[in-house]
Design a protein around this motif. Structure first.
Motif, PDB file in Angstrom:
ATOM      1  N   ILE A   1       0.895  -1.157   0.000  1.00  0.00           N
ATOM      2  CA  ILE A   1       0.000   0.000   0.000  1.00  0.00           C
ATOM      3  C   ILE A   1       0.938   1.212   0.000  1.00  0.00           C
ATOM      4  O   ILE A   1       1.777   1.345   0.892  1.00  0.00           O
ATOM      5  CB  ILE A   1      -0.888   0.092   1.263  1.00  0.00           C
ATOM      6  CG1 ILE A   1      -1.798  -1.122   1.390  1.00  0.00           C
ATOM      7  CG2 ILE A   1      -1.710   1.382   1.242  1.00  0.00           C
ATOM      8  CD1 ILE A   1      -2.688  -1.112   2.636  1.00  0.00           C
ATOM      9  N   VAL A   2       0.813   2.049  -1.005  1.00  0.00           N
ATOM     10  CA  VAL A   2       1.623   3.263  -1.067  1.00  0.00           C
ATOM     11  C   VAL A   2       0.683   4.469  -0.993  1.00  0.00           C
ATOM     12  O   VAL A   2      -0.343   4.500  -1.675  1.00  0.00           O
ATOM     13  CB  VAL A   2       2.470   3.313  -2.361  1.00  0.00           C
ATOM     14  CG1 VAL A   2       3.179   4.648  -2.511  1.00  0.00           C
ATOM     15  CG2 VAL A   2       3.493   2.178  -2.353  1.00  0.00           C
TER      16      VAL A   2
ATOM     17  N   SER B   1      -0.601   5.699   8.322  1.00  0.00           N
ATOM     18  CA  SER B   1      -0.577   4.626   9.313  1.00  0.00           C
ATOM     19  C   SER B   1      -0.935   3.280   8.668  1.00  0.00           C
ATOM     20  O   SER B   1      -0.602   2.238   9.204  1.00  0.00           O
ATOM     21  CB  SER B   1      -1.470   4.946  10.511  1.00  0.00           C
ATOM     22  OG  SER B   1      -2.791   5.085  10.095  1.00  0.00           O
ATOM     23  N   ARG B   2      -1.575   3.309   7.498  1.00  0.00           N
ATOM     24  CA  ARG B   2      -1.916   2.058   6.805  1.00  0.00           C
ATOM     25  C   ARG B   2      -0.894   1.681   5.742  1.00  0.00           C
ATOM     26  O   ARG B   2      -0.886   0.538   5.289  1.00  0.00           O
ATOM     27  CB  ARG B   2      -3.267   2.198   6.102  1.00  0.00           C
ATOM     28  CG  ARG B   2      -4.401   2.619   6.990  1.00  0.00           C
ATOM     29  CD  ARG B   2      -4.694   1.569   8.018  1.00  0.00           C
ATOM     30  NE  ARG B   2      -5.790   1.976   8.868  1.00  0.00           N
ATOM     31  CZ  ARG B   2      -6.796   1.168   9.194  1.00  0.00           C
ATOM     32  NH1 ARG B   2      -6.831  -0.054   8.749  1.00  0.00           N
ATOM     33  NH2 ARG B   2      -7.739   1.602   9.996  1.00  0.00           N
TER      34      ARG B   2
ATOM     35  N   VAL C   1      -9.561  -1.247   3.087  1.00  0.00           N
ATOM     36  CA  VAL C   1      -8.399  -1.086   2.195  1.00  0.00           C
ATOM     37  C   VAL C   1      -7.273  -2.020   2.652  1.00  0.00           C
ATOM     38  O   VAL C   1      -6.640  -2.712   1.842  1.00  0.00           O
ATOM     39  CB  VAL C   1      -7.922   0.384   2.164  1.00  0.00           C
ATOM     40  CG1 VAL C   1      -6.586   0.509   1.443  1.00  0.00           C
ATOM     41  CG2 VAL C   1      -8.976   1.274   1.502  1.00  0.00           C
ATOM     42  N   THR C   2      -7.043  -2.073   3.960  1.00  0.00           N
ATOM     43  CA  THR C   2      -6.014  -2.960   4.504  1.00  0.00           C
ATOM     44  C   THR C   2      -6.342  -4.418   4.189  1.00  0.00           C
ATOM     45  O   THR C   2      -5.473  -5.191   3.779  1.00  0.00           O
ATOM     46  CB  THR C   2      -5.900  -2.751   6.036  1.00  0.00           C
ATOM     47  OG1 THR C   2      -5.607  -1.379   6.279  1.00  0.00           O
ATOM     48  CG2 THR C   2      -4.804  -3.610   6.643  1.00  0.00           C
ATOM     49  N   GLU C   3      -7.609  -4.769   4.337  1.00  0.00           N
ATOM     50  CA  GLU C   3      -8.032  -6.143   4.073  1.00  0.00           C
ATOM     51  C   GLU C   3      -7.872  -6.510   2.588  1.00  0.00           C
ATOM     52  O   GLU C   3      -7.383  -7.593   2.257  1.00  0.00           O
ATOM     53  CB  GLU C   3      -9.489  -6.306   4.514  1.00  0.00           C
ATOM     54  CG  GLU C   3      -9.905  -7.754   4.645  1.00  0.00           C
ATOM     55  CD  GLU C   3     -11.321  -7.877   5.196  1.00  0.00           C
ATOM     56  OE1 GLU C   3     -11.799  -6.931   5.873  1.00  0.00           O
ATOM     57  OE2 GLU C   3     -11.953  -8.911   4.934  1.00  0.00           O
ATOM     58  N   ILE C   4      -8.260  -5.586   1.726  1.00  0.00           N
ATOM     59  CA  ILE C   4      -8.121  -5.806   0.276  1.00  0.00           C
ATOM     60  C   ILE C   4      -6.652  -6.072  -0.052  1.00  0.00           C
ATOM     61  O   ILE C   4      -6.304  -6.965  -0.818  1.00  0.00           O
ATOM     62  CB  ILE C   4      -8.616  -4.562  -0.509  1.00  0.00           C
ATOM     63  CG1 ILE C   4     -10.139  -4.456  -0.416  1.00  0.00           C
ATOM     64  CG2 ILE C   4      -8.156  -4.598  -1.961  1.00  0.00           C
ATOM     65  CD1 ILE C   4     -10.692  -3.113  -0.890  1.00  0.00           C
TER      66      ILE C   4
END
Ligand code: ATP
Length: 236
Positions: free
Chosen positions: A30-31, A200-201, A178-181
């Motif tokens: 994740i960027v 933080s994500r 979004v984190t789960e995806i």
């Protein structure tokens, strides 16, 4: 590298909005791209998705130079943007909106499986599958826009300001998803004014100021960077 921007310049008429930016996204990351109003975040997304032509530089995706590839063909290559302001089809049902996301695909079984995946991520959309998109709450419309983008089975999901206009609790829900995806295997490039949540994500992030990348680092490095804190996190 899944995505690589090399010295990308974009102009609106005579006004140059991006002055040669370089960034990359590796598979699985994740960027986050953060920056103030008008810094060029949306323009960067438009350049990647092919809505804006480049004035200079190049974009490579999955080993291919896509700098001059049409936007719709980029979707077919696995690059899909969930746009700012959501832009769902208000008169269509939730299900019809999600079907629209799969318009480049022909694999009925895969589409059905992805629909179940989206309903798994967003149970609210499953409950409301027959409801018109325009009758959903702001948060639900955002979820629908993300769900629709996922229906193209992207290798890289481009998210433009997913938190815009949403209440803090809903923002957290969106970022949890979004984190789960991402944990399910989709690479994510996220543009955000909500720097706190985004950094933080994110595994890594870039700071954009008036059309230039001025800083990059891991999400944690940027979260703790004094200049970033002062300018984007509201902490002096
Ligand atoms: P925001 O968070 O407000 O969307 P942003 O970081 O996404 O900001 P952009 O929308 O990419 O910024 O805008 C970058 C620059 O390009 C700004 O100076 C803006 O005024 C200009 N710009 C954006 N869209 C256009 C357009 N259609 N025509 C002319 N100038 C534009």
């Amino acid at each position: 590298m899944l995505l690589e921007l090399d010295n990308v310049t974009v102009a609106y008429g005579r006004i140059e909005a991006l002055h040669g930016i370089s960034l990359h996204v590796d598979e699985g990351e994740i960027v986050a791209l953060i920056g103030a109003n008008g810094a060029g975040k949306t323009t960067t997304m438009r350049a990647i998705s092919g809505i804006r032509a480049l004035a200079g530089g190049s974009i490579r995706f999955n080993g291919e130079d896509i700098s001059r590839l049409r936007a719709d063909l980029r979707v077919g290559r696995g690059l899909c943007q969930s746009p700012e302001g959501r832009q769902i089809f208000p008169g269509m049902t939730v299900l019809e909106n999600l079907d629209m996301g799969a318009y480049t695909r022909r694999d009925a079984a895969g589409i059905a499986a992805d629909l179940e995946r989206v309903f798994g991520l967003f149970p609210r959309l499953a409950e409301r599958r027959k409801q018109a998109g325009g009758t959903l709450s702001g948060g639900e419309q955002q979820m629908l826009a993300v769900g629709r983008a996922l229906m193209s089975r992207p290798k890289l999901l481009l998210l433009d300001e997913p938190s815009m206009g949403l209440a803090p609790l809903v923002i957290k829900q969106i970022f949890d998803i979004v984190t789960e995806i991402n944990q399910q295997g989709t690479t994510v490039l996220l543009v955000e004014q909500n720097a706190q949540q985004a950094l933080s994500r994110a595994h890594r992030g870039y700071v954009l100021e008036t059309g230039r990348i001025v800083k990059e680092g891991t999400g944690q490095e940027l979260l703790h960077d004094p200049a970033v804190k002062e300018a984007y996190l509201g902490v002096a």
